[in-house]
Design a protein around this motif. Structure first.
Motif, mmCIF file in Angstrom:
data_model
loop_
_atom_site.group_PDB
_atom_site.id
_atom_site.type_symbol
_atom_site.label_atom_id
_atom_site.label_comp_id
_atom_site.label_asym_id
_atom_site.label_seq_id
_atom_site.Cartn_x
_atom_site.Cartn_y
_atom_site.Cartn_z
ATOM 1 N N ASP A 56 18.158 -23.867 2.861
ATOM 2 C CA ASP A 56 18.422 -24.424 4.164
ATOM 3 C C ASP A 56 17.353 -25.755 4.355
ATOM 4 O O ASP A 56 16.304 -25.346 4.999
ATOM 5 C CB ASP A 56 18.232 -23.619 5.405
ATOM 6 C CG ASP A 56 18.697 -24.206 6.772
ATOM 7 O OD1 ASP A 56 19.314 -25.397 6.659
ATOM 8 O OD2 ASP A 56 18.543 -23.690 7.853
ATOM 9 N N GLY A 57 17.734 -26.714 3.540
ATOM 10 C CA GLY A 57 16.835 -27.818 3.399
ATOM 11 C C GLY A 57 15.693 -27.621 2.359
ATOM 12 O O GLY A 57 15.155 -28.496 1.956
ATOM 13 N N LYS A 58 15.299 -26.197 2.429
ATOM 14 C CA LYS A 58 14.568 -25.810 1.409
ATOM 15 C C LYS A 58 14.802 -24.096 1.390
ATOM 16 O O LYS A 58 15.350 -23.777 2.119
ATOM 17 C CB LYS A 58 13.000 -26.032 1.788
ATOM 18 C CG LYS A 58 12.349 -25.488 2.992
ATOM 19 C CD LYS A 58 10.789 -26.043 2.788
ATOM 20 C CE LYS A 58 10.186 -25.281 3.994
ATOM 21 N NZ LYS A 58 8.777 -25.499 4.033
ATOM 22 N N PRO A 59 13.907 -23.928 0.425
ATOM 23 C CA PRO A 59 14.332 -22.338 0.185
ATOM 24 C C PRO A 59 13.807 -21.591 1.019
ATOM 25 O O PRO A 59 12.844 -21.511 1.588
ATOM 26 C CB PRO A 59 13.747 -22.050 -1.418
ATOM 27 C CG PRO A 59 13.757 -23.151 -2.152
ATOM 28 C CD PRO A 59 13.370 -24.284 -0.829
ATOM 29 N N LYS A 60 14.645 -20.356 1.314
ATOM 30 C CA LYS A 60 14.216 -19.560 2.576
ATOM 31 C C LYS A 60 14.246 -18.032 1.960
ATOM 32 O O LYS A 60 15.290 -17.507 1.472
ATOM 33 C CB LYS A 60 15.215 -19.755 3.694
ATOM 34 C CG LYS A 60 14.581 -19.333 5.028
ATOM 35 C CD LYS A 60 15.686 -19.823 6.003
ATOM 36 C CE LYS A 60 16.066 -18.356 6.816
ATOM 37 N NZ LYS A 60 17.228 -18.529 7.452
ATOM 38 N N VAL A 61 13.318 -17.260 2.486
ATOM 39 C CA VAL A 61 13.193 -15.841 1.894
ATOM 40 C C VAL A 61 13.485 -14.921 3.154
ATOM 41 O O VAL A 61 12.514 -14.999 4.033
ATOM 42 C CB VAL A 61 11.931 -15.488 1.117
ATOM 43 C CG1 VAL A 61 11.842 -13.997 0.423
ATOM 44 C CG2 VAL A 61 11.718 -16.669 -0.141
ATOM 45 N N GLU A 62 14.169 -13.950 3.091
ATOM 46 C CA GLU A 62 14.271 -12.878 4.049
ATOM 47 C C GLU A 62 13.978 -11.422 3.335
ATOM 48 O O GLU A 62 14.497 -11.340 2.073
ATOM 49 C CB GLU A 62 15.563 -12.761 5.020
ATOM 50 C CG GLU A 62 15.772 -13.900 5.725
ATOM 51 C CD GLU A 62 17.034 -14.115 6.064
ATOM 52 O OE1 GLU A 62 17.470 -13.219 6.974
ATOM 53 O OE2 GLU A 62 17.857 -15.057 5.498
ATOM 54 N N PHE A 63 13.451 -10.414 3.681
ATOM 55 C CA PHE A 63 13.450 -9.316 3.085
ATOM 56 C C PHE A 63 14.128 -8.231 3.754
ATOM 57 O O PHE A 63 14.488 -8.227 4.981
ATOM 58 C CB PHE A 63 11.852 -8.590 3.380
ATOM 59 C CG PHE A 63 11.099 -9.621 2.514
ATOM 60 C CD1 PHE A 63 10.652 -9.433 1.038
ATOM 61 C CD2 PHE A 63 10.547 -10.613 3.234
ATOM 62 C CE1 PHE A 63 9.679 -10.206 0.703
ATOM 63 C CE2 PHE A 63 9.509 -11.514 2.318
ATOM 64 C CZ PHE A 63 9.191 -11.326 1.065
ATOM 65 N N ALA A 97 0.834 -1.122 0.088
ATOM 66 C CA ALA A 97 -0.253 0.001 0.030
ATOM 67 C C ALA A 97 1.017 1.152 -0.029
ATOM 68 O O ALA A 97 0.844 2.368 -0.653
ATOM 69 C CB ALA A 97 -0.958 0.060 1.255
ATOM 70 N N GLU A 98 1.904 1.274 0.780
ATOM 71 C CA GLU A 98 2.961 2.186 1.005
ATOM 72 C C GLU A 98 3.659 2.493 -0.638
ATOM 73 O O GLU A 98 4.038 1.561 -0.993
ATOM 74 C CB GLU A 98 3.879 1.909 1.888
ATOM 75 C CG GLU A 98 4.313 3.314 2.653
ATOM 76 C CD GLU A 98 5.581 2.963 3.720
ATOM 77 O OE1 GLU A 98 5.999 3.684 4.236
ATOM 78 O OE2 GLU A 98 5.450 1.697 3.995
ATOM 79 N N LYS A 99 3.516 3.939 -0.797
ATOM 80 C CA LYS A 99 4.439 4.094 -2.091
ATOM 81 C C LYS A 99 5.847 4.808 -1.831
ATOM 82 O O LYS A 99 6.172 5.227 -0.817
ATOM 83 C CB LYS A 99 3.764 5.240 -2.873
ATOM 84 C CG LYS A 99 2.581 5.018 -3.437
ATOM 85 C CD LYS A 99 2.565 4.801 -4.640
ATOM 86 C CE LYS A 99 1.241 4.321 -5.744
ATOM 87 N NZ LYS A 99 1.181 2.899 -5.652
ATOM 88 N N GLY A 100 6.777 4.547 -2.660
ATOM 89 C CA GLY A 100 7.824 5.133 -2.539
ATOM 90 C C GLY A 100 9.160 4.178 -1.822
ATOM 91 O O GLY A 100 10.195 4.601 -1.668
ATOM 92 N N LYS A 101 8.557 3.340 -1.139
ATOM 93 C CA LYS A 101 9.441 2.012 -0.209
ATOM 94 C C LYS A 101 9.865 1.155 -1.303
ATOM 95 O O LYS A 101 8.797 0.638 -1.832
ATOM 96 C CB LYS A 101 8.742 1.946 0.989
ATOM 97 C CG LYS A 101 9.377 2.655 1.970
ATOM 98 C CD LYS A 101 9.009 2.056 3.457
ATOM 99 C CE LYS A 101 10.443 1.628 3.973
ATOM 100 N NZ LYS A 101 11.213 1.982 4.696
ATOM 101 N N TYR A 102 11.100 0.690 -1.399
ATOM 102 C CA TYR A 102 11.449 -0.395 -1.969
ATOM 103 C C TYR A 102 12.125 -1.738 -1.282
ATOM 104 O O TYR A 102 12.838 -1.294 -0.035
ATOM 105 C CB TYR A 102 12.555 -0.093 -3.149
ATOM 106 C CG TYR A 102 11.669 0.543 -4.329
ATOM 107 C CD1 TYR A 102 11.131 -0.064 -5.359
ATOM 108 C CD2 TYR A 102 11.440 1.925 -4.245
ATOM 109 C CE1 TYR A 102 10.503 0.564 -6.348
ATOM 110 C CE2 TYR A 102 10.867 2.459 -5.301
ATOM 111 C CZ TYR A 102 10.740 1.991 -6.455
ATOM 112 O OH TYR A 102 9.670 2.320 -7.459
ATOM 113 N N TRP A 103 12.181 -2.838 -1.482
ATOM 114 C CA TRP A 103 12.422 -4.000 -0.701
ATOM 115 C C TRP A 103 13.357 -4.957 -1.607
ATOM 116 O O TRP A 103 13.200 -4.892 -2.839
ATOM 117 C CB TRP A 103 11.296 -4.718 -0.188
ATOM 118 C CG TRP A 103 10.539 -3.852 0.736
ATOM 119 C CD1 TRP A 103 9.242 -3.042 0.249
ATOM 120 C CD2 TRP A 103 10.515 -3.623 2.144
ATOM 121 N NE1 TRP A 103 9.100 -2.461 1.422
ATOM 122 C CE2 TRP A 103 9.750 -2.717 2.405
ATOM 123 C CE3 TRP A 103 11.567 -3.833 3.010
ATOM 124 C CZ2 TRP A 103 9.633 -2.215 3.973
ATOM 125 C CZ3 TRP A 103 11.636 -3.479 4.299
ATOM 126 C CH2 TRP A 103 10.436 -2.642 4.645
#
Ligand code: SF4
Lengths: 584, 79
Positions: A123-130, A110-116
């Motif tokens: 680790d045994g399976k794929p893992k996602v961190e932001f 929802a928030e504009k102008g922020k990027y990630w």
């Protein structure tokens, strides 16, 4: 195999077993199927319902040569239809060895102008961190990439967008690292960078440490196929070491297209450019030799490529200026703009890479702006200024960044070389009729890679056909489009086609490799059917998105204005165009 | 008769200037063919793949005429 879904609405990730119904899908077949199954065809391409899908090919991540290719798919902001854009990068191989069959980015914050950024490990399976990536926005990519390597270490691969994607341009690519960690390998076409930007996503960083590798069902068959493929690539004159691609790069085509009267010049107003030899692949080779004091052969864009067609271009002082000046970029930013100064072409190429632009769309848009009198044809310095405007998002830059068709409308130009909103590549349809059929009918908009009939029409690969003749060309384009849809799914770079279309055992090698990985028993007929199925799904998506068969047409000026030196118009009958998909 | 010739890529080494794509003139006897020109230039035939006369690809038995423009290439590819 895993499906990794990243929902940018709330920055959450879900890792699940890949659905059984998608078992044999990879590359373009995977991205196009997922877009067709899950993206509402009438959604806004930059809205929350669009999805950006990444998938390596069947052999990607294996020891098969020249196979580290990634497909990126979504609904295109440029064409309004389905899009698959393909690139070579270690990123592709890393995704594959983590056994991620598809990586899907969905939703919208929802928030504009922020990027990630998303950092994906195993680790045994794929893992996602932001991680918060806002600080890396608004900058040129060569400044940003080293910071990400610094943050996550040397072993990673990076996917990103430039300011073009942040601004939401129809002309914006998704960029991947090359082997020297440069931000230069683009899934360039169709504005996919804007789709990624619209989701507030700046990076997808992969770390392959502890990844299990690609599972190969029948190792012996795979190895047999791989050997046949290697033999074909090492013996064919175009793909062998120090052969045409390795010595002169893809830009070796400038001279032959010029000689054939099919090099689009000054916004598609002539098929001959008097400055062609000055910007051709041979000139790049000679200039490097003079400036470096030695011959420089090309390098691989991605791990395991034995063709190695990617060049670097060097400045007068010997320092590196840009990599890679492809034929398409050399032409669009050179001949198509009437620019014959290689240093200017190199700078334009470097800027496209820095701002995250598609070089074809950029050069063709500038050609249209030149036609409108915004700047004169041939003025390289003025063109460089325009690309800075695009990259910086000035009011004029935003008009040009929207792509060729929009720029043509804004400036009141009637010679606008696009199909389905996408700029035409470097082959003039009035001088090479078969490629014109591909441009007109491809599900991608004007796209040469979708059905590269140039191979027989100009290059004498797979026989020799008269480029000026209409005869049999609809069938030729159809066969190439179906074969290509398979090659785009198998993980190999399309350039293997030069070798395997001439050397039958190489073609069989590709099929053996795929059967080896998947445990299938596909024949040559089966892979054509596989390709045709992909095309049918894409076509159905486009129709549901409001792109009818009447969109399979050339711009009017190509039907009316004879093109020198052959003085021909594009005269393929509409019935022949309709037969390409009508008889698929 | 006089023919304008351009040699490209690896064949450029057989051109007087050694430069790819630079036009030079060749004097041939009337009735010469494209194959005769290639023989005259001493191009290695297995390195010769594509030959254009006035922007149209022609076979080696094609009869040349005064003022024709010829471009000759080894096998090349790209995209
Ligand atoms: S042939 Fe060229 S574009 Fe294809 S994978 Fe190799 S280096 Fe990359």
């Amino acid at each position: 195999m895993w499906f990794v879904r990243i929902d940018m609405t709330n920055r959450s990730a879900a890792v699940s077993e890949a659905p059984a119904k998608y078992k044999y899908l990879a590359g373009r077949a995977m991205t196009s199927t997922l877009v067709a199954d899950e993206v509402p065809p009438l959604c806004h391409p930059l809205g929350p319902s669009n999805k950006l899908v990444f998938a390596g090919g069947i052999t990607t991540g294996t020891p098969a040569p020249t196979s580290a290719r990634i497909s990126v798919g979504a609904k295109s902001p440029l064409t309004g239809g389905i899009k698959e854009a393909n690139a070579g990068s270690s990123w592709a191989a890393d995704l594959a060895v983590m056994q991620i069959q598809a990586l899907v980015v969905e939703g919208q914050p929802a928030e504009k102008g922020k990027y990630w950024g998303a950092y994906i490990t195993y680790d045994g399976k794929p893992k996602v961190e932001f991680f918060d990536a806002t600080e890396y926005t608004g900058k040129v990519l060569p400044e940003v990439f080293p910071k990400i390597y610094e943050k996550f270490g040397d072993k990673i691969s990076i996917c990103s967008i430039g300011t073009a994607g942040e601004f939401g341009y129809g002309n914006s690519g998704v960029v991947f690292n090359d082997l020297a960690k440069r931000p230069t390998r683009y899934s360039g076409r169709g504005g996919l960078g804007a789709v990624m930007g619209s989701k507030g996503l700046k990076f997808l960083v992969l770390n392959r440490e502890n990844a299990p590798g690609v599972h190969i069902e029948d190792k012996a068959l795979f190895d047999e196929g791989r050997k046949k493929m290697i033999d074909a690539l090492r013996t064919h004159a175009i793909t062998k070491p120090k052969g045409a691609l390795n010595s002169y790069g893809t830009a070796v085509l400038i001279n032959i297209m010029n000689e054939a009267g099919g090099l689009p010049t000054r916004n598609f107003s002539s098929g001959r450019f008097e400055g062609a030899p000055k910007i051709a692949g041979e000139a790049i080779f000679e200039t490097n030799k003079e400036r470096l004091g030695k011959e420089l052969y090309n390098h691989a864009c991605s791990p395991g490529c034995i063709i190695q067609c990617s060049n670097t271009y060097h400045k007068v002082d010997g320092s590196e200026h840009t990599s890679c000046i492809e034929y398409e970029s050399d032409w669009s930013l050179g001949a198509n703009c009437g620019i014959d100064n290689l240093d200017h072409v190199a700078e334009l190429n470097a800027l496209c890479n820095a701002y995250g632009l598609d070089t074809i769309e950029t050069g063709v848009t500038i050609g249209v702006a030149m036609e409108a009198g915004v700047i004169p044809f041939g003025d390289g310095e003025a063109a460089i200024k325009l690309v800075h405007e695009i990259g910086k998002g000035t009011p004029q830059g935003r008009i040009l960044g929207a792509g060729t068709e929009t720029a043509g409308k804004v400036y009141g130009v009637k010679r606008v070389p696009t199909v389905k909103g996408q700029a035409m590549p470097a082959y003039e349809p009035r001088a090479v009729k078969g490629i014109g059929i591909t441009y007109a009918t491809s599900t991608m908009g004007a796209d040469h890679t979708a059905g590269y009939t140039i191979a027989p029409e100009i290059l004498g690969v797979m026989g020799k056909q008269d480029p000026l003749s209409n005869e049999g060309k609809a069938a030729l384009s159809r066969a190439f489009q179906a074969t290509t849809a398979f090659i785009d799914s198998c993980g190999h770079c399309l350039f293997i086609a030069f070798a395997i279309l001439d050397i039958a055992s190489g073609y069989q090698g590709m099929i053996d490799e795929c059967n080896g990985v998947l445990g299938t028993k596909w024949t040559a007929d089966d892979i054509l059917k596989y390709g045709a199925e992909v095309l049918k799904k894409e076509r159905a998506f486009n129709e549901a998105a409001g792109i009818p068969k009447e969109a399979d047409r050339m711009p009017e000026f190509m039907l009316k204005e004879p093109l020198p030196p052959h003085n021909q118009v594009f005269d393929i009958p509409e019935s022949a165009l309709d037969s390409v998909y009508g008889e698929l | 008769m006089k023919i304008d010739v351009r040699l490209y890529a690896t064949l450029a080494r057989f051109a007087p200037s050694g430069s790819s794509g630079r036009t030079f003139e060749v004097e041939l006897s009337e009735g010469s063919t494209l194959g005769d020109l290639i023989h005259f230039l001493q191009l290695p035939i297995d390195e010769v793949k594509l030959h254009f006369v006035n922007a149209v690809h022609q076979e080696l038995d094609f009869p040349l005429q005064n003022g024709d423009e010829v471009g000759i290439f080894p096998p090349i590819g790209g995209g």
